[in-house]
Design a protein around this motif. Structure first.
Motif, short mmCIF file in Angstrom:
data_model
loop_
_atom_site.label_atom_id
_atom_site.label_comp_id
_atom_site.label_asym_id
_atom_site.label_seq_id
_atom_site.Cartn_x
_atom_site.Cartn_y
_atom_site.Cartn_z
N ASP A 46 0.83 -1.19 0.00
CA ASP A 46 0.00 0.00 0.00
C ASP A 46 0.88 1.25 0.00
N GLU A 47 0.28 2.41 0.26
CA GLU A 47 1.00 3.68 0.15
C GLU A 47 2.11 3.84 1.19
N GLU A 48 2.12 3.01 2.21
CA GLU A 48 3.18 3.06 3.21
C GLU A 48 4.35 2.15 2.87
N SER A 49 4.23 1.37 1.83
CA SER A 49 5.28 0.40 1.48
C SER A 49 6.49 1.12 0.90
N MET A 50 7.65 0.82 1.43
CA MET A 50 8.89 1.37 0.93
C MET A 50 10.04 0.51 1.44
N ALA A 51 11.19 0.63 0.79
CA ALA A 51 12.36 -0.14 1.21
C ALA A 51 13.62 0.59 0.81
N ILE A 52 14.67 0.44 1.63
CA ILE A 52 15.99 1.01 1.36
C ILE A 52 17.02 -0.10 1.54
N ILE A 53 17.80 -0.36 0.51
CA ILE A 53 18.84 -1.38 0.57
C ILE A 53 20.17 -0.74 0.21
N HIS A 54 21.16 -0.87 1.10
CA HIS A 54 22.51 -0.35 0.86
C HIS A 54 23.38 -1.47 0.27
N LEU A 55 23.80 -1.30 -0.99
CA LEU A 55 24.68 -2.27 -1.62
C LEU A 55 26.12 -2.02 -1.19
N ASN A 56 26.98 -3.00 -1.46
CA ASN A 56 28.38 -2.90 -1.00
C ASN A 56 29.25 -2.09 -1.95
N ASN A 57 28.66 -1.42 -2.93
CA ASN A 57 29.44 -0.60 -3.87
C ASN A 57 29.05 0.87 -3.77
N THR A 58 28.65 1.29 -2.56
CA THR A 58 28.26 2.68 -2.26
C THR A 58 27.02 3.10 -3.03
N THR A 59 26.24 2.15 -3.50
CA THR A 59 24.98 2.44 -4.18
C THR A 59 23.81 2.08 -3.27
N VAL A 60 22.76 2.89 -3.31
CA VAL A 60 21.56 2.65 -2.51
C VAL A 60 20.39 2.37 -3.44
N MET A 61 19.64 1.31 -3.14
CA MET A 61 18.39 1.01 -3.86
C MET A 61 17.22 1.53 -3.02
N TYR A 62 16.34 2.24 -3.68
CA TYR A 62 15.22 2.90 -2.99
C TYR A 62 13.93 2.54 -3.71
N LEU A 63 13.00 1.89 -2.99
CA LEU A 63 11.71 1.49 -3.56
C LEU A 63 10.60 2.26 -2.86
N LYS A 64 9.66 2.79 -3.66
CA LYS A 64 8.51 3.51 -3.11
C LYS A 64 7.26 3.13 -3.89
N GLU A 65 6.14 3.07 -3.16
CA GLU A 65 4.84 2.80 -3.79
C GLU A 65 4.39 4.02 -4.60
N VAL A 66 3.92 3.77 -5.84
CA VAL A 66 3.42 4.84 -6.70
C VAL A 66 1.89 4.78 -6.76
N THR A 67 1.36 3.62 -7.15
CA THR A 67 -0.08 3.35 -7.08
C THR A 67 -0.27 1.99 -6.43
N LYS A 68 -1.50 1.52 -6.37
CA LYS A 68 -1.79 0.26 -5.70
C LYS A 68 -1.04 -0.90 -6.30
N PHE A 69 -0.66 -0.80 -7.58
CA PHE A 69 0.01 -1.91 -8.25
C PHE A 69 1.35 -1.53 -8.86
N LEU A 70 1.78 -0.29 -8.67
CA LEU A 70 3.03 0.17 -9.28
C LEU A 70 4.02 0.60 -8.22
N ALA A 71 5.30 0.40 -8.50
CA ALA A 71 6.37 0.82 -7.61
C ALA A 71 7.50 1.41 -8.44
N ILE A 72 8.20 2.38 -7.88
CA ILE A 72 9.39 2.91 -8.52
C ILE A 72 10.61 2.39 -7.76
N VAL A 73 11.58 1.89 -8.50
CA VAL A 73 12.82 1.39 -7.91
C VAL A 73 13.95 2.25 -8.46
#
Length: 449
Positions: A361-388
């Motif tokens: 839902d709209e509260e869904s999100m995630a942050i993952i720190h990779l070992n190459n100084t890169t961060v992956m950031y996921l956020k809910e856009v709509t009920k079925f879509l997410a931006i990574v």
């Protein structure tokens, strides 16, 4: 990893029942049928289990949640409850061998149609089960051969809304008893699957016949060729197979003076993410708003200091759109794995059974720190879509700026989403009116249902 979610635990342990079936040589096998449609032969359960590494109780629970979440999310779509779990096969009244009739394509349906074609045992049904039903690739080894044309409605979001028609390889749909013009008239994409580990001379002949007939009926069809089962080939052999198949198919079209027909070729396997990437490219061609979505992503990453951004359908892991920078396979695989992690944890540690809501839902999100100084950031856009997003660690320290631009991006995507829904509703209404006039003129019922 930091994961913030709201949801509920769904499908942790799929319901199972047993039945008997016979294989191609007549041997009786006991088959377990899972709630979400997957099948494991009773005679070969040990083999399937041995091919996978041992899992803890938590891992087994997460795997069950991943398998059931597609049905759970799709069931929220109005009118999609019956087909959410495993699809269905329609039988034409009075048809031979239970073959599906195509006269219902005029009854108001305006969804793009994707046809899955190819020779027998080329892997068509396995592709559909893995992509849209979260079936484990190992379990597809025990799928029975498809003996009738199956139709499935995929409506996980307004951008991923189409019909998939799975054609058995043994059916000759160019037979006079078939109205093949009706088959191709409403088709948006034709996917022809070729088994790369088999002799593909006959498959190329069938491909040429299918493409030439379909093009005469509907020149707007996108022709896609999946060179499938490449997981057992070396990298050099994969490239050699693709070049050979592509050259032969192109030469056949040139000999028929049809060299202007464009065929797209993909190396695919259900044992990695190549099948999801290939299906994503097919679906993107059916989205009229794709240039708008890509432009919005370009604006978002340029204003936020993000290196790469993807817009995903979380049910099927189909990439709806991405920015204009190049895409590599490893990046795409990381995005798919991140979506799996977010949904699995949401299903296990989300809302209690007494609370309402989806595992995403709209509260869904995630942050993952990779070992190459890169961060992956996921956020809910709509009920079925997410931006990574992929962003450098130093740029991610300005997370407030990223969240502000994301809010603007989400608002723009919602406007595009609303316009697409309105256009689809208007098309359906217009199509139903045309159908009503046609049936009244022919003396039939005015209700398409």
């Amino acid at each position: 990893m930091h994961v913030g979610t709201q949801g509920r635990r769904l499908g942790a342990f799929p319901f199972e029942q047993q039945r008997e079936t016979r294989d191609s040589v007549g041997r009786v096998r006991r088959v377990k049928v899972h709630r979400h449609g997957s099948r494991v032969s009773g005679d070969n359960v040990g083999k399937a289990a041995a091919s996978e590494p041992p899992r803890t109780q938590t891992q087994r629970t997460m795997r069950g949640g991943a398998a059931g979440r597609g049905a759970a999310l799709r069931a929220e779509e109005p009118g999609d409850e019956d087909s959410a779990a495993a699809g269905y096969c329609d039988d034409a009244p009075g048809g031979e061998d239970g073959v599906l009739g195509f006269s219902d394509s005029l009854n108001g349906e305006v969804k793009p149609r994707i046809l899955l074609m190819g020779m027998r045992r080329s892997g068509k049904s396995s592709i559909q089960k893995v992509v849209f039903h979260k079936m484990s690739p190992n379990e597809t080894l025990f799928l029975e051969s498809t003996n009738k044309i199956c139709r499935e409605d995929v409506s996980s979001s307004s951008f991923v809304s189409f019909q998939i028609w799975d054609f058995p390889g043994q059916i000759d749909f160019f037979d006079p008893t078939f109205d093949y013009e009706m088959i191709f008239r409403g088709t948006g994409a034709l996917i022809f699957v070729i088994d790369s580990q088999d002799d593909y001379v006959e498959a190329l002949s069938r491909l040429h016949l299918t493409v030439t007939r379909a093009y005469k009926v509907n020149p707007e069809i996108n022709f896609e060729v999946f060179i499938h089962k490449v997981d057992g080939l070396s990298d050099d052999n994969k490239i050699e197979k693709q070049r050979d198949i592509q050259k032969r198919a192109s030469d056949d079209l040139a000999d028929a003076a049809l060299e202007h027909i464009h065929l797209s070729f993909y190396l695919t396997s259900i044992y990695d993410h190549s099948i999801f990437e290939a299906f994503s490219k097919v679906v993107q061609k059916l989205i009229p708003q794709l240039p708008t979505l890509e432009n919005l992503l370009n604006i978002f990453i340029s204003n936020s200091g993000i290196e790469k951004a993807f817009l995903f359908d979380v049910v099927s892991k189909i990439n709806i759109a991405t920015d204009s920078s190049p895409v590599d396979m490893q990046t795409y695989e990381l995005c798919c794995d991140m979506i799996d992690v977010v949904i699995d944890i949401s299903c296990i540690y989300g809302l209690t059974d007494s609370e309402a809501g989806l595992p995403y839902d709209e509260e869904s999100m995630a942050i993952i720190h990779l070992n190459n100084t890169t961060v992956m950031y996921l956020k809910e856009v709509t009920k079925f879509l997410a931006i990574v997003c992929f962003v450098r660690k130093e740029s991610f320290e300005r997370k407030g700026l990223i969240d502000y631009n994301f809010h603007c991006f989400k608002k723009a995507i919602q406007e595009v989403f609303d316009v697409r829904v309105e256009v689809q509703q208007n098309r359906e209404l217009l199509s139903q009116r045309r159908w009503s006039k046609l049936t009244v003129t022919n003396g039939g019922p005015s209700n398409p249902q």
